[in-house]
Write an enzyme that holds these catalytic residues in place. Structure first.
Site, PDB file in Angstrom:
ATOM      1  N   CYS A 251       0.825  -1.205   0.000  1.00  0.00           N
ATOM      2  CA  CYS A 251       0.000   0.000   0.000  1.00  0.00           C
ATOM      3  C   CYS A 251       0.867   1.266   0.000  1.00  0.00           C
ATOM      4  O   CYS A 251       1.495   1.569  -1.005  1.00  0.00           O
ATOM      5  CB  CYS A 251      -0.980  -0.031   1.170  1.00  0.00           C
ATOM      6  SG  CYS A 251      -2.417   1.035   0.916  1.00  0.00           S
ATOM      7  N   HIS A 336      -3.862  -5.274  -0.247  1.00  0.00           N
ATOM      8  CA  HIS A 336      -3.513  -5.823   1.067  1.00  0.00           C
ATOM      9  C   HIS A 336      -3.556  -7.349   1.066  1.00  0.00           C
ATOM     10  O   HIS A 336      -4.615  -7.947   1.280  1.00  0.00           O
ATOM     11  CB  HIS A 336      -4.470  -5.281   2.137  1.00  0.00           C
ATOM     12  CG  HIS A 336      -4.162  -3.890   2.561  1.00  0.00           C
ATOM     13  ND1 HIS A 336      -3.349  -3.596   3.638  1.00  0.00           N
ATOM     14  CD2 HIS A 336      -4.533  -2.700   2.034  1.00  0.00           C
ATOM     15  CE1 HIS A 336      -3.238  -2.272   3.759  1.00  0.00           C
ATOM     16  NE2 HIS A 336      -3.948  -1.720   2.793  1.00  0.00           N
ATOM     17  N   GLU A 338      -2.490  -9.337   3.305  1.00  0.00           N
ATOM     18  CA  GLU A 338      -2.776  -9.890   4.645  1.00  0.00           C
ATOM     19  C   GLU A 338      -4.269  -9.972   4.898  1.00  0.00           C
ATOM     20  O   GLU A 338      -4.712 -10.673   5.814  1.00  0.00           O
ATOM     21  CB  GLU A 338      -2.093  -9.051   5.718  1.00  0.00           C
ATOM     22  CG  GLU A 338      -2.837  -7.815   6.175  1.00  0.00           C
ATOM     23  CD  GLU A 338      -2.839  -6.676   5.160  1.00  0.00           C
ATOM     24  OE1 GLU A 338      -3.581  -5.691   5.361  1.00  0.00           O
ATOM     25  OE2 GLU A 338      -2.096  -6.761   4.167  1.00  0.00           O
TER      26      GLU A 338
END
Length: 363
Positions: A251, A336, A338
């Protein structure tokens, strides 16, 4: 019908009336929308939302409460939440507080009863803009005056970054990773721990020499709020360290890496925020459904001649979603992997980082 208690006023002059929950205070910020159907706690506690008023497009918010284990940061800094329907009686055996109680505790003003479909359409058509949350009785002219006079802060990363280093260790670790905290989500650290990494989380303004003093196997650059050009210390640090150790950015970290190589970034009309964005991996041809949260993007044309290769592309608007410089062992993605909240399609990127560190150890 009970009388309205709060209203939001956009800088364009539009007003929306509703009811307050959370902190009972006036607040200003940038209004954005998120299309995720679940995960409001992770959104609430994501430091990338610092000073932003988030419109949740899913109509029912608060129905499963807040759980101690699911925070993405210890101290939420989101500007506020705007929802269609708020449920203050959660049904979830894990919940410890309601959304309203947590927002009250951290000084986060929220409004429910708003026509979020209309509001989202306005943001999509006109772009993000500033907004103020005030009592329903305040005249429009006074609200607009206060909104105009409220300062626009550009120190978000400085405010959300840790002040001192801290450690997140795991049993039988194989690698030592330094993670630069520009507003890091805790699930990123959990993923690195799961892969056998001891993680040292450090402030955003750490120098290249201080990073290398930890003798890390790899460097991670985190997500965070605001304009990437405001975090010059991180950009300079990446310029110094590129090629010296494996580097992975997510990001804001992706944008910082691109800036360090000489590319440009720009502010998007309304950004990407949600858990269903299709991204094409240009190396494999596969399409990943991704979780995203960003206002700025890397100018694809500006990557030419920088040494960075475009690796991922957003299929909705053709914006850059990933870059890499294999010679320097550096790569990054705009989305993202994760995924807190979001799909799990992209967790392989952590394995890619691990492989890079393995190859460096064996070189």
């Amino acid at each position: 019908m009970k009388p309205f208690t709060k209203k939001i006023v956009l800088e364009s002059g539009r007003e929306f009336y509703g009811y307050g929950f959370g902190a009972d205070r006036e607040a200003t910020g940038e209004i954005v929308f998120n299309t995720s159907m679940v995960g409001y706690q992770e959104i609430l506690s994501d430091p990338s939302y610092t000073d932003q008023m988030v419109v949740m497009t899913y109509p029912l918010i608060g129905n499963y409460g807040i759980t101690d284990e699911d925070y993405e940061t210890k101290y939420p800094t989101i500007g506020g939440m705007i929802v269609r329907e708020y449920n203050d009686l959660p049904s979830n055996f894990r919940y410890t507080k309601t959304l309203g109680e947590v927002c009250e505790e951290y000084g986060i003003p929220c409004v429910w009863g708003i026509d979020t479909r209309m509001l989202t359409r306005i943001i999509r058509d006109e772009g993000t803009q500033r907004v103020i949350v005030v009592d329903a009785s305040m005249p429009q002219e006074e609200a607009l005056r206060r909104l105009k006079e409220a300062p626009v802060r550009r120190d978000m990363v400085e405010r959300v970054s840790c002040r001192k280093r801290w450690f997140s260790r795991t049993a039988n670790h194989r690698f030592d990773v330094v993670a630069v905290d520009c507003g890091i989500k805790h699930n990123i650290i959990r993923k690195l721990n799961e892969k056998g990494c001891n993680v040292t989380v450090v402030p955003y303004d750490i120098t290249a020499e201080e990073v290398m003093a930890f003798r890390p196997d790899g460097l991670f650059l985190s997500n965070g709020p605001g304009d990437p050009t405001d975090v010059q210390p991180v950009i300079e640090m990446v310029r110094t360290l590129r090629g010296r150790l494996p580097i992975f950015g997510i990001c804001l970290g992706h944008q910082v890496i691109s800036l360090a190589y000489g590319a440009r970034t720009f502010k998007m009309k309304f950004g990407h925020r949600g858990g269903n964005h299709p991204v094409k991996n240009l190396e494999t041809g596969k399409v990943e459904i991704t979780s995203q949260n960003h206002s700025f993007a890397v100018d694809t044309e500006s990557l030419k001649g920088t040494g960075l290769t475009l690796t991922h592309l957003n299929l909705l608007d053709d914006t850059a979603e990933g870059v890499e410089c294999r010679a320097d062992r550096i790569f990054s993605v705009q989305y993202h992997p994760e995924s807190a909240p979001g799909p799990q399609d992209s967790t392989y990127l952590f394995d890619k980082f691990i492989k890079m560190m393995e190859e460096s150890q064996n070189a």
